[in-house]
Design an enzyme around this catalytic site. Structure first.
Site, PDB file in Angstrom:
ATOM      1  CD  GLU A 223       7.120   2.573  -4.073  1.00  0.00           C
ATOM      2  OE1 GLU A 223       7.748   1.979  -4.961  1.00  0.00           O
ATOM      3  OE2 GLU A 223       7.435   3.684  -3.638  1.00  0.00           O
ATOM      4  CB  CYS A 257       9.731  -2.833  -2.630  1.00  0.00           C
ATOM      5  SG  CYS A 257       9.941  -1.411  -3.713  1.00  0.00           S
TER       6      CYS A 257
END
Length: 401
Positions: A223, A257
């Site tokens: 990820e 993120c």
């Protein structure tokens, strides 16, 4: 029971012994039982709820998070994940009937789900509680053993996770490994084959994780981040678009993120949008965000210095903010007008409260700007033009939009 394993203090033999014992425990088949897996998840949920105040305190010490943000983005996320998993696990584990190919029509076809084995979870610092334990929930639910590497950059939360896991699990099943990631992770991955590796972090480190995993053919889930764009067209409800994007950008002090890393505003509404951004920053954090209980801090001095360097290169183009305080690791919510696309702010993920703003005036210009930053984790477009939106979805690849 001593849960934590610190490679720098206890040595590599201790770590190898741990991996071997987890492999042996997995091979005992105890984790195959669905009821047993559910009981382990229930233990985790209760332990989290019992340590709620301690979790808030650790996150405040590491990142300056207020308890509302810590609850919403960290604690509640994991608890709800556990509850959802408990509700569905039995059904997920059932064999799944699938169509049989023509040349095998005399038989029936099913997919049977089996645990993988020993997993490695490498967690980041920006959501250090949630992004350590949410992957662990999945690992436990699937019947795996797990070695968890919390981030050393969030030391208070890492120590809390160590204590929490040590109180409810034997290290033959789940163990925490502490130490510097650049030392611990390469040793683990080069000397042991993991049946799955889960990593959350930067693209740069993700490449190294995949390279190390490939040597043992370990499957990986990465990820990663990237420069996620926020896009505002001229025909939108501007207050709604600006308020949502501003909230998303400065949530967790920009250390997210999926935050809108840079902002692309149609030139016809650019000045009005900038005025609204300034308004909402003040509404969210007051006239002096350094005094706001709702505005956090940069994780460590390395990140602070990296962003300070970006600010120093763009002092003449700052249109809001720019104030910093090293001792507090504080960087004010900052808006920077970008005139040169070769600017460092447009070349790498910022991961902080600095927001570069670029204007565009037609679809071709917008597409060219987006093409310079391909494949981000997220993208946010505000428009009433269905054609523009459909073309965006067709031509721009991202994790979610």
């Amino acid at each position: 029971m001593k849960q934590i394993v610190d490679i720098q203090n206890t040595g590599k033999d201790r770590l190898s012994e741990l991996v071997n014992r987890q492999r042996k425990f997995f091979n005992s088949s105890q984790t195959l039982d669905i009821s047993w897996r559910k009981s382990q998840l229930i233990k985790l949920k209760k332990a989290i709820q019992n340590k709620e105040e301690a979790i808030y305190q650790a996150l405040e010490q590491d990142l300056g998070k207020n308890w509302v943000e810590s609850y919403a983005s960290e604690l509640a996320f994991v608890v709800k994940d556990i509850e959802f998993t408990l509700k569905n696990l039995k059904r997920w584990a059932l064999p799944e009937s699938v169509p049989t190919p023509l040349f095998l029509q005399i038989s029936n076809s099913k997919i049977h789900y089996r645990p993988k084995g020993v997993t490695l979870i490498i967690a980041p610092w920006n959501y250090p509680f949630m992004l350590t334990l949410a992957p662990l929930v999945g690992s436990i639910a699937a019947g795996n053993c797990a070695i968890v590497k919390p981030s050393e950059d969030a030391p208070n939360t890492s120590l809390l996770i160590e204590k929490l896991l040590g109180e409810i699990y034997h290290e033959d099943f789940v163990a925490a490994v502490q130490g510097k990631g650049q030392i611990v992770v390469p040793h683990l991955m080069k000397n042991h084959r993991f049946d799955h590796v889960f990593f959350t972090g930067s693209t740069q480190v993700g490449r190294k994780i995949m390279e190390m995993a490939s040597k043992n053919l370990s499957p990986v889930t990465l990820e990663l981040g990237g420069k996620s764009p926020g896009i505002i067209d001229k025909n939108v409800k501007l207050k709604t678009a600006v308020k949502r994007l501003t909230w998303g950008k400065f949530y967790n002090t920009g250390q997210t993120c999926v935050a809108p890393d840079y902002l692309l505003i149609h030139e016809d509404i650019k000045q009005e949008a900038i005025s609204l951004i300034k308004k909402y920053i003040a509404e969210f954090y007051g006239d002096d965000p350094s005094q706001s209980p709702d505005y956090g801090r940069i994780i460590h001095e390395r990140a602070f210095d990296r962003m300070l360097s970006m600010l120093d290169e763009n002092r003449d183009d700052i249109i809001q903010g720019g104030r910093t305080e090293r001792e507090m690791r504080y960087i004010e919510p900052t808006l920077v007008e970008i005139n040169d696309l070769n600017n460092a702010l447009m070349k790498e993920e910022i991961f902080g409260p600095i927001w570069p703003i670029v204007s565009w005036n037609n679809e071709k210009a917008l597409n060219e700007l987006l093409a310079d930053h391909p494949d981000p984790l997220a993208a946010y477009m505000f428009t009433r033009d269905n054609r523009l939106w459909k073309n965006f979805l067709q031509n721009f690849s991202c994790g979610g939009a």
